[in-house]
Design an enzyme around this catalytic site. Sequence first.
Site, short mmCIF file in Angstrom:
data_model
loop_
_atom_site.label_atom_id
_atom_site.label_comp_id
_atom_site.label_asym_id
_atom_site.label_seq_id
_atom_site.Cartn_x
_atom_site.Cartn_y
_atom_site.Cartn_z
N ASP A 399 0.84 -1.20 0.00
CA ASP A 399 0.00 0.00 0.00
C ASP A 399 0.88 1.25 0.00
OD1 ASP A 399 -2.27 1.57 0.10
OD2 ASP A 399 -3.19 0.41 1.73
N GLU A 402 3.24 5.04 -3.68
CA GLU A 402 3.61 6.26 -4.46
C GLU A 402 4.81 7.00 -3.87
OE1 GLU A 402 0.52 6.58 -2.58
OE2 GLU A 402 -0.27 5.07 -3.93
N ASP A 472 -7.71 4.50 -3.74
CA ASP A 472 -8.88 4.68 -2.87
C ASP A 472 -9.95 5.50 -3.58
OD1 ASP A 472 -7.42 3.32 -0.99
OD2 ASP A 472 -6.74 5.12 0.05
#
Length: 821
Positions: A399, A402, A472
Amino acid sequence: MKQRSLILCCLLFAVQLFAQNYQKTALGLKTKLQSIDVEVQFYSPSIVRVLKSPQGVAFKKESLSVNKKPQETKFTIQQKGDVVSMKSEKLKVDVDLKSGKISYYTLAGVALLKETESGATFTDFDDAGSKTYGINQLFTLDNDEAIYGLGQQQRGKLSLRDAKINMVQGNTDDYVPFLVSTKGYGLFWDNYSPTTFEDKPDSTSFKSEVGDCIDYYFMVGGNIDGSIAGMRELTGQAPMFPLWTFGYWQSKERYKSQNELVGVVSKYRELGVPIDGIIQDWQYWGNNYLWNAMDFLNPEFPNPKKMVDDIHDMNAHVIISIWNSFGPQTKQFREMQPKGMLLNFGTWPQSGLEAWPPNRDYPSGVQPYDPYNPEARDIYWRYLNKGLFSVGIDGWWMDSSEPDHLDFKPSDFDLKTYLGSFRKVRNAFPLMTVGGVSEHQRAASSDKRIFILTRSAFAGQQRYGANTWSGDVNSSWQSLRNQIPAGLNFSMSAIPYWNTDIGGFFAGAYKKGWGDGTKNPSFQELYVRWLQFGAFTPMMRSHGTDIPREIYNFGKKGETIYDAIAKTIDLRYSLLPYIYSTAWDITNSQSTMMRALVMDFNDKKVVEMNNEYLFGKSILVAPVVNAQYTPETIVKSNEETGWNKNNDANGAKAQAVTFTQAKSTKVYLPGGTVWYDFWTNEKIKGGQEIEKTTTIDEIPLYIKAGSIIPFGPQVQYAMEKKWDNLEIRVYPGTNGEFTLYEDENDNYNYEKGAFSTITFKWNDKAQTLTIAKRKGSFNGMLKNRIFNIVLVNKKKGTGATITSKFNKTIIYNGKAISVKL
């Protein structure tokens, strides 16, 4: 006489000077154009690299994405006037020594792409104390040319024409600076800093904040597939995923104990609903100060080895959330911080307390690590291996890859990484962190194929066994609509594995007056339609916050919504032989699973079509992306507002809805072929828009004439039954071919040749199906099997239900056989 001789000598000197205006090299040429050093290199007959830098300024560039070494390529070089032409066996490259423009052509002389005159610019830039440049390169595109790719964007559009895109990795935007054109070429801009892509009527440009040089690759592929193949040749091929990864995955934010996690799998087995994977989200490590400790420190997970074993005993697999940042009380933080391996900027979570909004009086102290540092990647894997891999976890949910960059300050880009400023390498963060885990696991073991689910990607990431999800995203119809072009552009960026949170992530708006939200018809309809879309993506994974996503929360067997969910999951499993063979086509032949229609059809109406696609090369998917039974709710939230649980605290309960009424939607069937309705087998000519009747448990699916599709047995998990009795559906109308691929399902022996293929060929004129001799072998391979052949028509082989009405039943022992149908 002396004067004439002097003039002649001057002319000869000028000719010699002009002739030496470039230098031929082993790979191409070097020259100086308008105070810019230029080098053109053939990496292969179809791939050219262009390097530009200010004249006389030395630089060293080692690509993070490109792992191909230039191969010896035969080419000719010839000068005519101001233009130097280089030709390989695949393309021609012209360098204009006067204007500096570089142009690309087919060998037949068809113009593919041209730089603009004086299109390269360098602007002095101080990058955290290092002298470098802001760089810009302009190109000229044809007016009727369409371009795609650049990773995943949530724009809701497919074509990149007239777009301006600020490419900095984010939660729901994954940028890959590679594009493909309908003219049959690809263009890769090899830069990792924040970059602006802009397409205007007079030019198309890449402008990056920092770069010691302009560095881009041009590849001619002949079509979009060929261009993608060129990019994978350049940056790495996609390996095979395990078979079980293509089954159904259940997840939510988050299972709060190992009993709950194991209980979900147990409940699916009890209900007889197929499932192959369960995902454990965050905080199994305990509090936020222990963020990403990669250890089960939460007392609700007292025996992780037993938890994993219990899941495996039910023939399911588990992957677990790991992050790219660490809390200040973790061992990783304490080892990395003294070595300068952490990046001190705002990231998730912002508070040490699990509450919203974050309590800034108690900052979490969480910091991302520096994945550009090889020693930091070593440390990362050492803890991952010891705390999680050693207990049998099957894969990784990486997760915030980035990573999350909250409370952004421009000075954050000045932070030093192992490879220079964070600004210089910003967009390559996901490539480096995913690659670090992948390379370490492969070095540690070849028994289990690497499987990484990750939130971000960069060029070359396909080589690391990673499937990227779209972040998300909101639980809204508009968000669902956005996912289709997002996934298609991502796939056309040469990274073939992509998925999305089925149902959308932030769903709190649907809880108003509806308890946990699962009985709210508005969410039920959106969830079912999203699930049906998700069944035709490379990973079928249900996930989100606010509202639970397990099938039993939506009702029970015999109820409309429950049955629609179960039917969709069953359909996914029946297609596993088709999906797994398509995955082999990706690994072996550089194919793509989610295919924009423009990749396969010369039909102007599909150039910008963003609501339909091919899944594999045979199945046209037209998801229902508008509410048909309930009002379409507009939901807007993001990483900040979505976590505010007060938003769903109150509200009036909407009227109940029944989902039994038939509805309709419009579908465009591309021209140049005949199509079969998957559910009814109705035969329809392409090149027209039709009105398709839909029900809540079905979306429009069409099969291209000439397709051969294998259907697998009804199972509870992917490897429950061998494929010893497959239904093979033949859709007539033109010749067709399909190769069935099989291997040992979850190791790397296929790389050593441990696999088999069986090729089916349909001769439409002769109405004959030929099953070729089986090629290859592997441990556990079926020696004999049954193929139930169905020649699809209006009367036989309807829909997803495996039927007993076969045209021919064939006992196949690996030898070639022909069947007249």
